[in-house]
Motif scaffolding. Structure first.
Motif, PDB file in Angstrom:
ATOM      1  N   GLY A  32       0.822  -1.206   0.000  1.00 44.37           N
ATOM      2  CA  GLY A  32       0.000   0.000   0.000  1.00 44.37           C
ATOM      3  C   GLY A  32       0.855   1.253   0.000  1.00 44.37           C
ATOM      4  O   GLY A  32       2.008   1.241  -0.415  1.00 44.37           O
ATOM      5  N   MET A  33       0.272   2.352   0.498  1.00 48.95           N
ATOM      6  CA  MET A  33       0.993   3.628   0.527  1.00 48.95           C
ATOM      7  C   MET A  33       1.639   3.778   1.900  1.00 48.95           C
ATOM      8  O   MET A  33       1.122   4.431   2.779  1.00 48.95           O
ATOM      9  CB  MET A  33       0.027   4.784   0.258  1.00 48.95           C
ATOM     10  CG  MET A  33       0.697   6.139   0.331  1.00 48.95           C
ATOM     11  SD  MET A  33       1.122   6.857  -1.228  1.00 48.95           S
ATOM     12  CE  MET A  33      -0.479   7.236  -1.853  1.00 48.95           C
ATOM     13  N   HIS A  34       2.796   3.121   2.068  1.00 48.04           N
ATOM     14  CA  HIS A  34       3.519   3.223   3.328  1.00 48.04           C
ATOM     15  C   HIS A  34       4.426   4.445   3.287  1.00 48.04           C
ATOM     16  O   HIS A  34       4.372   5.244   2.346  1.00 48.04           O
ATOM     17  CB  HIS A  34       4.279   1.920   3.628  1.00 48.04           C
ATOM     18  CG  HIS A  34       5.197   1.485   2.529  1.00 48.04           C
ATOM     19  ND1 HIS A  34       6.495   1.913   2.433  1.00 48.04           N
ATOM     20  CD2 HIS A  34       4.978   0.683   1.459  1.00 48.04           C
ATOM     21  CE1 HIS A  34       7.061   1.380   1.359  1.00 48.04           C
ATOM     22  NE2 HIS A  34       6.151   0.630   0.745  1.00 48.04           N
ATOM     23  N   ALA A  35       5.246   4.625   4.299  1.00 44.14           N
ATOM     24  CA  ALA A  35       6.021   5.864   4.474  1.00 44.14           C
ATOM     25  C   ALA A  35       6.905   6.217   3.281  1.00 44.14           C
ATOM     26  O   ALA A  35       6.946   7.381   2.874  1.00 44.14           O
ATOM     27  CB  ALA A  35       6.867   5.777   5.739  1.00 44.14           C
TER      28      ALA A  35
ATOM     29  N   LEU B 124       7.899  10.007  -1.112  1.00 42.32           N
ATOM     30  CA  LEU B 124       8.298  10.316  -2.490  1.00 42.32           C
ATOM     31  C   LEU B 124       7.195  11.077  -3.222  1.00 42.32           C
ATOM     32  O   LEU B 124       7.476  12.001  -3.990  1.00 42.32           O
ATOM     33  CB  LEU B 124       8.651   9.026  -3.239  1.00 42.32           C
ATOM     34  CG  LEU B 124       9.904   8.294  -2.765  1.00 42.32           C
ATOM     35  CD1 LEU B 124      10.033   6.951  -3.474  1.00 42.32           C
ATOM     36  CD2 LEU B 124      11.148   9.148  -3.011  1.00 42.32           C
ATOM     37  N   LEU B 125       5.937  10.695  -2.975  1.00 43.99           N
ATOM     38  CA  LEU B 125       4.819  11.400  -3.597  1.00 43.99           C
ATOM     39  C   LEU B 125       4.755  12.843  -3.104  1.00 43.99           C
ATOM     40  O   LEU B 125       4.591  13.770  -3.900  1.00 43.99           O
ATOM     41  CB  LEU B 125       3.502  10.684  -3.309  1.00 43.99           C
ATOM     42  CG  LEU B 125       2.242  11.390  -3.818  1.00 43.99           C
ATOM     43  CD1 LEU B 125       2.265  11.524  -5.341  1.00 43.99           C
ATOM     44  CD2 LEU B 125       0.995  10.642  -3.372  1.00 43.99           C
ATOM     45  N   ALA B 126       4.900  13.037  -1.791  1.00 48.13           N
ATOM     46  CA  ALA B 126       4.873  14.390  -1.235  1.00 48.13           C
ATOM     47  C   ALA B 126       5.998  15.224  -1.825  1.00 48.13           C
ATOM     48  O   ALA B 126       5.803  16.390  -2.184  1.00 48.13           O
ATOM     49  CB  ALA B 126       4.977  14.341   0.288  1.00 48.13           C
ATOM     50  N   LYS B 127       7.180  14.626  -1.969  1.00 48.79           N
ATOM     51  CA  LYS B 127       8.327  15.341  -2.534  1.00 48.79           C
ATOM     52  C   LYS B 127       8.061  15.711  -3.995  1.00 48.79           C
ATOM     53  O   LYS B 127       8.373  16.819  -4.431  1.00 48.79           O
ATOM     54  CB  LYS B 127       9.573  14.458  -2.427  1.00 48.79           C
ATOM     55  CG  LYS B 127      10.870  15.223  -2.549  1.00 48.79           C
ATOM     56  CD  LYS B 127      12.054  14.305  -2.331  1.00 48.79           C
ATOM     57  CE  LYS B 127      12.330  14.206  -0.847  1.00 48.79           C
ATOM     58  NZ  LYS B 127      13.638  13.599  -0.564  1.00 48.79           N
TER      59      LYS B 127
ATOM     60  N   ARG C 176       1.649  17.285   1.776  1.00 51.78           N
ATOM     61  CA  ARG C 176       1.885  17.041   3.204  1.00 51.78           C
ATOM     62  C   ARG C 176       1.967  15.540   3.466  1.00 51.78           C
ATOM     63  O   ARG C 176       0.983  14.826   3.321  1.00 51.78           O
ATOM     64  CB  ARG C 176       0.770  17.672   4.026  1.00 51.78           C
ATOM     65  CG  ARG C 176       0.742  19.198   3.861  1.00 51.78           C
ATOM     66  CD  ARG C 176      -0.329  19.863   4.682  1.00 51.78           C
ATOM     67  NE  ARG C 176      -0.191  19.485   6.086  1.00 51.78           N
ATOM     68  CZ  ARG C 176      -1.221  19.180   6.869  1.00 51.78           C
ATOM     69  NH1 ARG C 176      -2.445  19.210   6.392  1.00 51.78           N
ATOM     70  NH2 ARG C 176      -1.022  18.833   8.121  1.00 51.78           N
ATOM     71  N   LEU C 177       3.145  15.077   3.860  1.00 56.08           N
ATOM     72  CA  LEU C 177       3.408  13.655   4.059  1.00 56.08           C
ATOM     73  C   LEU C 177       2.404  13.001   5.004  1.00 56.08           C
ATOM     74  O   LEU C 177       1.818  11.971   4.688  1.00 56.08           O
ATOM     75  CB  LEU C 177       4.834  13.446   4.583  1.00 56.08           C
ATOM     76  CG  LEU C 177       5.192  12.033   5.032  1.00 56.08           C
ATOM     77  CD1 LEU C 177       5.075  11.051   3.881  1.00 56.08           C
ATOM     78  CD2 LEU C 177       6.591  12.008   5.613  1.00 56.08           C
ATOM     79  N   PHE C 178       2.185  13.593   6.166  1.00 57.15           N
ATOM     80  CA  PHE C 178       1.298  12.969   7.142  1.00 57.15           C
ATOM     81  C   PHE C 178      -0.155  12.960   6.670  1.00 57.15           C
ATOM     82  O   PHE C 178      -0.918  12.055   7.012  1.00 57.15           O
ATOM     83  CB  PHE C 178       1.434  13.636   8.512  1.00 57.15           C
ATOM     84  CG  PHE C 178       2.741  13.305   9.165  1.00 57.15           C
ATOM     85  CD1 PHE C 178       3.019  12.014   9.583  1.00 57.15           C
ATOM     86  CD2 PHE C 178       3.707  14.276   9.332  1.00 57.15           C
ATOM     87  CE1 PHE C 178       4.235  11.694  10.166  1.00 57.15           C
ATOM     88  CE2 PHE C 178       4.928  13.969   9.916  1.00 57.15           C
ATOM     89  CZ  PHE C 178       5.194  12.670  10.339  1.00 57.15           C
TER      90      PHE C 178
ATOM     91  N   VAL D 108      -1.028  12.567   3.503  1.00 60.46           N
ATOM     92  CA  VAL D 108      -1.066  11.472   2.528  1.00 60.46           C
ATOM     93  C   VAL D 108      -1.117  10.132   3.254  1.00 60.46           C
ATOM     94  O   VAL D 108      -1.935   9.262   2.933  1.00 60.46           O
ATOM     95  CB  VAL D 108       0.154  11.534   1.579  1.00 60.46           C
ATOM     96  CG1 VAL D 108       0.212  10.308   0.687  1.00 60.46           C
ATOM     97  CG2 VAL D 108       0.106  12.797   0.731  1.00 60.46           C
ATOM     98  N   MET D 109      -0.264   9.958   4.256  1.00 67.40           N
ATOM     99  CA  MET D 109      -0.247   8.704   5.006  1.00 67.40           C
ATOM    100  C   MET D 109      -1.553   8.498   5.773  1.00 67.40           C
ATOM    101  O   MET D 109      -1.997   7.372   5.966  1.00 67.40           O
ATOM    102  CB  MET D 109       0.944   8.670   5.958  1.00 67.40           C
ATOM    103  CG  MET D 109       2.265   8.512   5.228  1.00 67.40           C
ATOM    104  SD  MET D 109       3.656   8.374   6.352  1.00 67.40           S
ATOM    105  CE  MET D 109       3.268   6.852   7.190  1.00 67.40           C
ATOM    106  N   GLY D 110      -2.179   9.595   6.191  1.00 64.24           N
ATOM    107  CA  GLY D 110      -3.426   9.520   6.932  1.00 64.24           C
ATOM    108  C   GLY D 110      -4.582   8.936   6.137  1.00 64.24           C
ATOM    109  O   GLY D 110      -5.577   8.499   6.715  1.00 64.24           O
ATOM    110  N   LEU D 111      -4.457   8.918   4.820  1.00 65.43           N
ATOM    111  CA  LEU D 111      -5.501   8.319   3.984  1.00 65.43           C
ATOM    112  C   LEU D 111      -5.546   6.802   4.165  1.00 65.43           C
ATOM    113  O   LEU D 111      -6.574   6.176   3.959  1.00 65.43           O
ATOM    114  CB  LEU D 111      -5.283   8.656   2.507  1.00 65.43           C
ATOM    115  CG  LEU D 111      -5.470  10.113   2.101  1.00 65.43           C
ATOM    116  CD1 LEU D 111      -5.062  10.301   0.646  1.00 65.43           C
ATOM    117  CD2 LEU D 111      -6.903  10.555   2.322  1.00 65.43           C
ATOM    118  N   GLY D 112      -4.409   6.212   4.545  1.00 67.02           N
ATOM    119  CA  GLY D 112      -4.356   4.768   4.767  1.00 67.02           C
ATOM    120  C   GLY D 112      -4.604   3.951   3.510  1.00 67.02           C
ATOM    121  O   GLY D 112      -5.253   2.914   3.567  1.00 67.02           O
ATOM    122  N   ALA D 113      -4.062   4.395   2.381  1.00 70.08           N
ATOM    123  CA  ALA D 113      -4.282   3.707   1.107  1.00 70.08           C
ATOM    124  C   ALA D 113      -3.611   2.333   1.101  1.00 70.08           C
ATOM    125  O   ALA D 113      -2.455   2.189   1.460  1.00 70.08           O
ATOM    126  CB  ALA D 113      -3.751   4.550  -0.046  1.00 70.08           C
TER     127      ALA D 113
END
Length: 85
Positions: free
Chosen positions: A13-16, A21-24, A46-48, A50-55
């Motif tokens: 999934g969309m881990h750290a 890399l997506l945020a960058k 915003r990294l957090f 993006v991660m907060g979506l839990g994809a």
């Protein structure tokens, strides 16, 4: 405003790492970039957020790109997703 969807193919999934890399990638864009999943929307820069979506694998992300260089930014983000997510 331009938009596209992308299905997560990475088994993890969309881990750290890919989220970072997506945020960058999106931080290089002058346009506003938002990601939506299951009714939640996040600022892709915003990294957090993006991660907060839990994809997870097989989730379909909806990207919305708005701004002066939206066409170029949208193309760059879509290419990034195809390569990394």
């Amino acid at each position: 405003m331009l938009s596209f969807t992308h299905t997560i193919t990475d088994p993890a999934g969309m881990h750290a790492r890919p989220a970072g890399l997506l945020a960058k990638c999106t931080q290089k864009c002058s346009s506003t970039v938002n990601i939506s999943l299951n009714g939640k929307t996040a600022d892709a820069k915003r990294l957090f957020a993006v991660m907060g979506l839990g994809a997870k694998q097989n989730d379909v992300l909806s990207f919305t790109v708005t701004g002066e260089s939206e066409a170029a930014d949208c193309a760059a983000i879509e290419a990034f997703c195809k390569e990394n997510l």
